[in-house]
Design a protein around this motif. Sequence first.
Motif, PDB file in Angstrom:
ATOM      1  N   GLU A 164     -13.403 -29.273 -16.179  1.00  0.00           N
ATOM      2  CA  GLU A 164     -13.548 -29.773 -17.549  1.00  0.00           C
ATOM      3  C   GLU A 164     -14.314 -28.774 -18.410  1.00  0.00           C
ATOM      4  OE1 GLU A 164     -13.437 -32.034 -20.954  1.00  0.00           O
ATOM      5  OE2 GLU A 164     -12.277 -32.241 -19.104  1.00  0.00           O
ATOM      6  N   LEU A 165     -15.330 -28.135 -17.823  1.00  0.00           N
ATOM      7  CA  LEU A 165     -16.091 -27.130 -18.559  1.00  0.00           C
ATOM      8  C   LEU A 165     -15.197 -25.963 -18.956  1.00  0.00           C
ATOM      9  CD1 LEU A 165     -18.636 -25.799 -19.672  1.00  0.00           C
ATOM     10  CD2 LEU A 165     -19.185 -25.040 -17.346  1.00  0.00           C
ATOM     11  N   MET A 166     -14.386 -25.477 -18.015  1.00  0.00           N
ATOM     12  CA  MET A 166     -13.510 -24.351 -18.338  1.00  0.00           C
ATOM     13  C   MET A 166     -12.477 -24.738 -19.402  1.00  0.00           C
ATOM     14  SD  MET A 166     -14.728 -21.786 -16.907  1.00  0.00           S
ATOM     15  CE  MET A 166     -13.495 -20.825 -17.758  1.00  0.00           C
ATOM     16  N   ASN A 167     -11.948 -25.947 -19.321  1.00  0.00           N
ATOM     17  CA  ASN A 167     -11.002 -26.399 -20.345  1.00  0.00           C
ATOM     18  C   ASN A 167     -11.657 -26.454 -21.724  1.00  0.00           C
ATOM     19  OD1 ASN A 167      -8.817 -26.676 -18.595  1.00  0.00           O
ATOM     20  ND2 ASN A 167      -9.356 -28.793 -18.065  1.00  0.00           N
ATOM     21  N   THR A 168     -12.924 -26.883 -21.742  1.00  0.00           N
ATOM     22  CA  THR A 168     -13.663 -26.957 -23.004  1.00  0.00           C
ATOM     23  C   THR A 168     -13.913 -25.561 -23.564  1.00  0.00           C
ATOM     24  OG1 THR A 168     -14.739 -28.998 -22.276  1.00  0.00           O
ATOM     25  CG2 THR A 168     -15.754 -27.823 -24.113  1.00  0.00           C
ATOM     26  N   ILE A 169     -14.308 -24.638 -22.704  1.00  0.00           N
ATOM     27  CA  ILE A 169     -14.564 -23.262 -23.132  1.00  0.00           C
ATOM     28  C   ILE A 169     -13.289 -22.649 -23.707  1.00  0.00           C
ATOM     29  CG2 ILE A 169     -15.062 -20.914 -22.293  1.00  0.00           C
ATOM     30  CD1 ILE A 169     -17.108 -22.219 -20.371  1.00  0.00           C
ATOM     31  N   LYS A 170     -12.181 -22.819 -22.990  1.00  0.00           N
ATOM     32  CA  LYS A 170     -10.904 -22.246 -23.451  1.00  0.00           C
ATOM     33  C   LYS A 170     -10.507 -22.796 -24.823  1.00  0.00           C
ATOM     34  CE  LYS A 170      -8.680 -23.282 -19.626  1.00  0.00           C
ATOM     35  NZ  LYS A 170      -7.508 -23.450 -18.722  1.00  0.00           N
ATOM     36  N   LYS A 171     -10.817 -24.071 -25.035  1.00  0.00           N
ATOM     37  CA  LYS A 171     -10.449 -24.725 -26.293  1.00  0.00           C
ATOM     38  C   LYS A 171     -11.050 -24.022 -27.509  1.00  0.00           C
ATOM     39  CE  LYS A 171     -12.403 -28.712 -27.189  1.00  0.00           C
ATOM     40  NZ  LYS A 171     -12.738 -30.154 -27.107  1.00  0.00           N
ATOM     41  N   TYR A 172     -12.245 -23.447 -27.329  1.00  0.00           N
ATOM     42  CA  TYR A 172     -12.952 -22.823 -28.455  1.00  0.00           C
ATOM     43  C   TYR A 172     -12.726 -21.319 -28.558  1.00  0.00           C
ATOM     44  CZ  TYR A 172     -15.297 -27.258 -29.180  1.00  0.00           C
ATOM     45  OH  TYR A 172     -15.553 -28.585 -29.445  1.00  0.00           O
ATOM     46  N   LEU A 173     -11.941 -20.745 -27.658  1.00  0.00           N
ATOM     47  CA  LEU A 173     -11.691 -19.308 -27.728  1.00  0.00           C
ATOM     48  C   LEU A 173     -10.556 -19.001 -28.695  1.00  0.00           C
ATOM     49  CD1 LEU A 173     -11.894 -18.155 -23.997  1.00  0.00           C
ATOM     50  CD2 LEU A 173     -13.640 -17.945 -25.773  1.00  0.00           C
ATOM     51  N   PRO A 174     -10.624 -17.865 -29.353  1.00  0.00           N
ATOM     52  CA  PRO A 174      -9.522 -17.466 -30.244  1.00  0.00           C
ATOM     53  C   PRO A 174      -8.347 -16.921 -29.436  1.00  0.00           C
ATOM     54  CG  PRO A 174     -11.175 -15.736 -30.173  1.00  0.00           C
ATOM     55  CD  PRO A 174     -11.738 -16.877 -29.356  1.00  0.00           C
TER      56      PRO A 174
END
Length: 301
Positions: A164-174
């Motif tokens: 879930e953390l990695m999915n959240t991080i990816k969500k905010y990357l350009p």
Amino acid sequence: MTENTGFRSGFAALVGRPNVGKSTLLNALLGEKVSIVSSHAQTTRNKITGVWNGDNAQVVFLDTPGMHKPQSKLGEAIRQSTIDALEEVDLIVFLCAIDDPVGAGDRYILSLLENRKVPVILVLSKIDLIPKEQLLLKIAQYSRLYDFADIVPISAKTGDNLDELMNTIKKYLPEGPKYFPDDMVTDQPERNIAQEVVREKLLIRTRDEVPHAIGVYSEEFREEEDGRIYIRCTIYVERPTQKGIIIGKNGSLLKAAKKDATRELKKILGAPVDLDLWVKVSKDWKNKDYILRELGYKEHK
């Protein structure tokens, strides 16, 4: 909302108070050891770059040193290293240990994050240590201090919520390019990895006896004709008594640390390792510019 199928990539800084588990989290996310871990605060001194590769995304992590008020030139260099990291990233991951009370250190770090133009994700670690009701109270407490883009509770020990953390991080990357090849886990030079591994093995064994007095520098790093790798490291301490602690009775502590470091470096480097360790007393070395330069720190006037 239509899902964006473009490749996402970017740089994420891991920040937090000393000893909250940034290196442990980084190693857990990558599945490999790129940052040293011990029970000592401020184990990580340099920014360690770890590369996470997934479907349609690449995250380059900067594992920054734990933030604290500097007491020496080394401390100031460490603090500045984290400040510099915050200028280079697309996302900031603020890690807090769930079993630690919210303190002045957290507020100090959050003050540095004010007015940043990148998202800040709060990660509450060690959730396996407390019941859910306490977790909800902690989330509410931190939410009053800062307007986080997201809050993700995790446990690096059990693996809970890491996906879930990695999915959240990816969500905010350009959307962006792949910065590193798929098989690259870190951009740290091998000689830097060697000195960090040696320092970790010493910290594990010295516990509270030599808290922050150890500096390790790889004087030589070369591959021999037979394929073996020769590494010679100088271990800096501040006082003769600390040198005695590092060496141990009849050299026992240094030999044990050398044995463990050699075994780990052989695994990391993929070749037999000849490790040569020397202990040198240099009074107040943490305030000596030439030693800090050797260890890879910039001078900050």
